[in-house]
Design a protein around this motif. Structure first.
Motif, PDB file in Angstrom:
ATOM      1  N   LYS A 190       0.593  -1.285  -0.021  1.00  0.00           N
ATOM      2  CA  LYS A 190       0.274   0.087   0.307  1.00  0.00           C
ATOM      3  C   LYS A 190       0.892   0.940   0.246  1.00  0.00           C
ATOM      4  O   LYS A 190       0.712   2.153  -0.070  1.00  0.00           O
ATOM      5  CB  LYS A 190      -0.744   0.137   1.235  1.00  0.00           C
ATOM      6  CG  LYS A 190      -2.138  -0.629   0.986  1.00  0.00           C
ATOM      7  CD  LYS A 190      -2.699  -0.664   2.816  1.00  0.00           C
ATOM      8  CE  LYS A 190      -3.922  -2.166   2.404  1.00  0.00           C
ATOM      9  NZ  LYS A 190      -5.011  -2.231   1.965  1.00  0.00           N
ATOM     10  N   ARG A 191       1.592   1.241   0.509  1.00  0.00           N
ATOM     11  CA  ARG A 191       2.530   1.878   0.221  1.00  0.00           C
ATOM     12  C   ARG A 191       4.207   2.315  -1.015  1.00  0.00           C
ATOM     13  O   ARG A 191       5.119   3.343  -0.779  1.00  0.00           O
ATOM     14  CB  ARG A 191       4.160   2.072   1.523  1.00  0.00           C
ATOM     15  CG  ARG A 191       3.316   2.084   3.066  1.00  0.00           C
ATOM     16  CD  ARG A 191       4.427   1.843   3.925  1.00  0.00           C
ATOM     17  NE  ARG A 191       5.536   3.044   4.190  1.00  0.00           N
ATOM     18  CZ  ARG A 191       6.754   2.620   5.202  1.00  0.00           C
ATOM     19  NH1 ARG A 191       6.464   1.421   5.738  1.00  0.00           N
ATOM     20  NH2 ARG A 191       7.093   4.128   4.966  1.00  0.00           N
ATOM     21  N   GLN A 196       6.948   1.875  -9.000  1.00  0.00           N
ATOM     22  CA  GLN A 196       7.437   1.035  -7.761  1.00  0.00           C
ATOM     23  C   GLN A 196       6.564   0.023  -8.378  1.00  0.00           C
ATOM     24  O   GLN A 196       7.674  -1.126  -7.776  1.00  0.00           O
ATOM     25  CB  GLN A 196       7.284   1.410  -6.451  1.00  0.00           C
ATOM     26  CG  GLN A 196       8.698   2.820  -5.892  1.00  0.00           C
ATOM     27  CD  GLN A 196       8.184   2.547  -4.571  1.00  0.00           C
ATOM     28  OE1 GLN A 196       7.581   3.241  -4.367  1.00  0.00           O
ATOM     29  NE2 GLN A 196       9.768   3.139  -4.136  1.00  0.00           N
ATOM     30  N   ILE A 197       5.911  -0.437  -8.263  1.00  0.00           N
ATOM     31  CA  ILE A 197       4.552  -1.767  -8.185  1.00  0.00           C
ATOM     32  C   ILE A 197       5.084  -2.141  -9.863  1.00  0.00           C
ATOM     33  O   ILE A 197       5.941  -3.340  -9.360  1.00  0.00           O
ATOM     34  CB  ILE A 197       3.201  -1.432  -7.816  1.00  0.00           C
ATOM     35  CG1 ILE A 197       3.120  -1.077  -7.069  1.00  0.00           C
ATOM     36  CG2 ILE A 197       2.845  -2.797  -8.845  1.00  0.00           C
ATOM     37  CD1 ILE A 197       1.640  -0.794  -6.350  1.00  0.00           C
ATOM     38  N   LEU A 231      21.754  -4.798  -9.943  1.00  0.00           N
ATOM     39  CA  LEU A 231      22.359  -3.838 -10.245  1.00  0.00           C
ATOM     40  C   LEU A 231      21.848  -3.432 -11.453  1.00  0.00           C
ATOM     41  O   LEU A 231      21.938  -1.840 -11.650  1.00  0.00           O
ATOM     42  CB  LEU A 231      23.987  -4.917 -10.453  1.00  0.00           C
ATOM     43  CG  LEU A 231      24.928  -4.676  -9.439  1.00  0.00           C
ATOM     44  CD1 LEU A 231      25.973  -5.678  -9.657  1.00  0.00           C
ATOM     45  CD2 LEU A 231      25.071  -3.581  -8.452  1.00  0.00           C
ATOM     46  N   GLN A 232      21.046  -3.684 -11.797  1.00  0.00           N
ATOM     47  CA  GLN A 232      20.359  -3.092 -13.477  1.00  0.00           C
ATOM     48  C   GLN A 232      19.460  -2.338 -13.309  1.00  0.00           C
ATOM     49  O   GLN A 232      18.959  -2.035 -14.374  1.00  0.00           O
ATOM     50  CB  GLN A 232      20.188  -4.488 -14.302  1.00  0.00           C
ATOM     51  CG  GLN A 232      21.329  -4.916 -15.014  1.00  0.00           C
ATOM     52  CD  GLN A 232      20.844  -6.773 -15.036  1.00  0.00           C
ATOM     53  OE1 GLN A 232      19.545  -7.025 -15.831  1.00  0.00           O
ATOM     54  NE2 GLN A 232      22.049  -7.452 -15.517  1.00  0.00           N
ATOM     55  N   ASN A 233      18.853  -2.682 -11.999  1.00  0.00           N
ATOM     56  CA  ASN A 233      17.309  -1.379 -12.064  1.00  0.00           C
ATOM     57  C   ASN A 233      18.136  -1.352 -10.353  1.00  0.00           C
ATOM     58  O   ASN A 233      18.205  -1.343  -9.208  1.00  0.00           O
ATOM     59  CB  ASN A 233      16.005  -2.552 -10.878  1.00  0.00           C
ATOM     60  CG  ASN A 233      15.130  -1.951 -10.695  1.00  0.00           C
ATOM     61  OD1 ASN A 233      15.267  -0.538 -10.404  1.00  0.00           O
ATOM     62  ND2 ASN A 233      14.490  -2.550 -11.419  1.00  0.00           N
ATOM     63  N   PRO A 234      18.391   0.524 -10.363  1.00  0.00           N
ATOM     64  CA  PRO A 234      18.750   0.941  -9.201  1.00  0.00           C
ATOM     65  C   PRO A 234      17.930   1.343  -8.625  1.00  0.00           C
ATOM     66  O   PRO A 234      18.380   2.151  -7.447  1.00  0.00           O
ATOM     67  CB  PRO A 234      19.745   2.945  -9.942  1.00  0.00           C
ATOM     68  CG  PRO A 234      18.377   2.425 -11.831  1.00  0.00           C
ATOM     69  CD  PRO A 234      18.779   1.058 -11.670  1.00  0.00           C
ATOM     70  N   HIS A 235      16.572   1.584  -8.766  1.00  0.00           N
ATOM     71  CA  HIS A 235      15.182   1.877  -7.941  1.00  0.00           C
ATOM     72  C   HIS A 235      15.426   1.085  -6.834  1.00  0.00           C
ATOM     73  O   HIS A 235      14.617   1.433  -6.139  1.00  0.00           O
ATOM     74  CB  HIS A 235      14.167   2.392  -8.837  1.00  0.00           C
ATOM     75  CG  HIS A 235      14.764   3.471  -9.998  1.00  0.00           C
ATOM     76  ND1 HIS A 235      15.051   4.746  -9.410  1.00  0.00           N
ATOM     77  CD2 HIS A 235      14.718   2.924 -10.951  1.00  0.00           C
ATOM     78  CE1 HIS A 235      15.062   4.775 -10.718  1.00  0.00           C
ATOM     79  NE2 HIS A 235      14.706   4.429 -12.249  1.00  0.00           N
ATOM     80  N   LEU A 236      15.827  -0.057  -6.842  1.00  0.00           N
ATOM     81  CA  LEU A 236      15.620  -1.150  -5.874  1.00  0.00           C
ATOM     82  C   LEU A 236      17.264  -1.400  -5.358  1.00  0.00           C
ATOM     83  O   LEU A 236      17.720  -2.124  -5.784  1.00  0.00           O
ATOM     84  CB  LEU A 236      14.655  -2.228  -6.502  1.00  0.00           C
ATOM     85  CG  LEU A 236      13.313  -2.114  -6.941  1.00  0.00           C
ATOM     86  CD1 LEU A 236      12.926  -3.266  -7.831  1.00  0.00           C
ATOM     87  CD2 LEU A 236      12.309  -1.625  -5.640  1.00  0.00           C
ATOM     88  N   GLU A 271      11.854   3.645   1.251  1.00  0.00           N
ATOM     89  CA  GLU A 271      12.327   2.611   2.549  1.00  0.00           C
ATOM     90  C   GLU A 271      10.870   2.223   2.530  1.00  0.00           C
ATOM     91  O   GLU A 271      11.111   1.208   4.000  1.00  0.00           O
ATOM     92  CB  GLU A 271      11.363   3.705   3.412  1.00  0.00           C
ATOM     93  CG  GLU A 271      12.018   5.667   3.564  1.00  0.00           C
ATOM     94  CD  GLU A 271      11.003   7.052   3.836  1.00  0.00           C
ATOM     95  OE1 GLU A 271      10.370   6.143   4.941  1.00  0.00           O
ATOM     96  OE2 GLU A 271      11.602   7.660   4.730  1.00  0.00           O
ATOM     97  N   VAL A 272      10.541   1.685   1.988  1.00  0.00           N
ATOM     98  CA  VAL A 272       9.609  -0.037   1.796  1.00  0.00           C
ATOM     99  C   VAL A 272      10.338  -0.886   1.767  1.00  0.00           C
ATOM    100  O   VAL A 272      10.136  -0.899   0.743  1.00  0.00           O
ATOM    101  CB  VAL A 272       8.103   0.347   0.797  1.00  0.00           C
ATOM    102  CG1 VAL A 272       7.354  -1.024   1.178  1.00  0.00           C
ATOM    103  CG2 VAL A 272       7.657   1.416   0.995  1.00  0.00           C
ATOM    104  N   ARG A 273      10.563  -1.837   2.676  1.00  0.00           N
ATOM    105  CA  ARG A 273      10.869  -3.508   2.786  1.00  0.00           C
ATOM    106  C   ARG A 273       9.746  -4.573   2.300  1.00  0.00           C
ATOM    107  O   ARG A 273       8.702  -3.939   3.029  1.00  0.00           O
ATOM    108  CB  ARG A 273      11.666  -3.575   3.828  1.00  0.00           C
ATOM    109  CG  ARG A 273      12.505  -5.157   3.925  1.00  0.00           C
ATOM    110  CD  ARG A 273      12.979  -4.618   5.318  1.00  0.00           C
ATOM    111  NE  ARG A 273      14.116  -5.571   5.262  1.00  0.00           N
ATOM    112  CZ  ARG A 273      14.207  -7.000   5.647  1.00  0.00           C
ATOM    113  NH1 ARG A 273      12.666  -7.525   6.406  1.00  0.00           N
ATOM    114  NH2 ARG A 273      14.714  -7.912   5.973  1.00  0.00           N
ATOM    115  N   LEU A 274      10.100  -5.103   1.444  1.00  0.00           N
ATOM    116  CA  LEU A 274       9.709  -5.993   0.662  1.00  0.00           C
ATOM    117  C   LEU A 274       9.883  -7.964   0.643  1.00  0.00           C
ATOM    118  O   LEU A 274      11.851  -7.432   0.483  1.00  0.00           O
ATOM    119  CB  LEU A 274       9.506  -5.716  -0.666  1.00  0.00           C
ATOM    120  CG  LEU A 274       8.760  -4.971  -1.128  1.00  0.00           C
ATOM    121  CD1 LEU A 274       8.382  -4.251  -2.357  1.00  0.00           C
ATOM    122  CD2 LEU A 274       8.023  -4.804  -0.673  1.00  0.00           C
TER     123      LEU A 274
END
Length: 281
Positions: A190-191, A196-197, A231-236, A271-274
């Motif tokens: 939900k955050r 990001q999803i 490493l190929q995804n700098p947003h995660l 800040e969201v941990r999955l």
């Protein structure tokens, strides 16, 4: 559907149930989604009476900001539960109702299960889980309790807790429910923003790739593969990826045909941990 906020009234209501009624229990931290509802429906199908608790437990958070930001949607939760058919009780306790004068966690020795993966990154987390689950089990006194496999390490911890505390509760693990894009259903979703999803689908894709290559690829090479994907995804940010023995949860360095393995992953989207996991063999 009945709603109780006080321990005493809940205990009284449960004591009024028929002597041979089976009681199922689904402990949650609220912000309910289809994954939670699947647990409740399974419990309703297998028991005469089901209790669902909604309580954000402070002692299992090692990060105060995470505790404050954890989604709380009690009105929506109750609305979802009211749609279900069956004998259902919702327990909505206050912190003071469960911890009374002092908010602290009991120290547990879970035989090393608590030191792996989540235990390495969330100090004291499983002491908090054990403390609150023990409290709730002793209040509800269920015959069976239902937990999702998304938190597979927690599921193993709870099974160990039941043995340690000598509690007559059958622990039932339930399969992970996923969004259409493969993302494991979680209250924390939900955050996430829509972007990001979309980006977080890399978690499921990577786990699937690991599963497909597990029989033909070394564990060391699979670890390298996962690191390269992120490493190929700098947003995660990849917090950890581990292939572990499903029973002991100890990290595996090489494969043994007689053992079952599971891949575990934790990822930060800002800040969201999955977290997620997948059986490999």
């Amino acid at each position: 559907m009945l709603i109780h906020t006080q321990k005493e009234t809940l205990v009284h209501a449960l004591s009024s149930a028929a002597k041979n009624d089976k009681i199922g229990f689904v402990p949650t931290m609220g912000a309910l989604h289809k994954g939670h509802i699947s647990l409740v429906n399974k419990a309703l199908a297998e028991n005469d009476l089901v209790v669902v608790s909604i309580f954000v437990n402070p002692t299992q958070f090692n990060n105060s900001a995470d505790l404050q930001k954890y989604p709380r949607t009690p009105e929506d939760d109750i609305s979802l539960l009211k749609r279900l058919k069956g004998d259902l009780i919702v327990y909505l306790p206050e912190v003071s109702g469960l911890y009374e004068d002092s908010i602290f966690a009991k120290k547990y020795n879970f035989g090393g299960l608590e030191n792996e993966m989540e235990g390495k990154h969330r100090s004291g987390h499983f002491d908090g889980v054990g403390t609150i689950v023990n409290k709730l089990f002793r209040i509800v006194k269920p015959d069976a309790a239902y937990f999702g496999e998304k938190d597979f390490q927690q599921l193993q911890i709870v099974k160990k807790l039941v043995a340690i505390e000598n509690l007559p509760v059958k622990i039932i693990g339930c399969a992970i429910l996923r969004e259409d894009n493969g993302l494991a259903m979680s209250s924390r979703n939900k955050r996430l923003s829509a972007k990001q999803i979309e980006e977080a689908t890399i978690i499921y894709r990577t786990l699937n790739e690991v599963r497909e290559k597990f029989s033909s690829t070394s564990i060391a090479d699979l670890n390298t593969l996962v690191a390269e994907r992120f490493l190929q995804n700098p947003h995660l940010e990849l917090e950890y990826f581990e292939i572990a023995n499903e029973k002991t949860l100890k990290t595996a360095k090489r494969k043994n045909e007689d053992l079952k393995y599971r891949a575990f992953i934790a990822v930060l989207a800002d800040e969201v941990r999955l977290i997620d996991n997948m059986p490999l063999n």
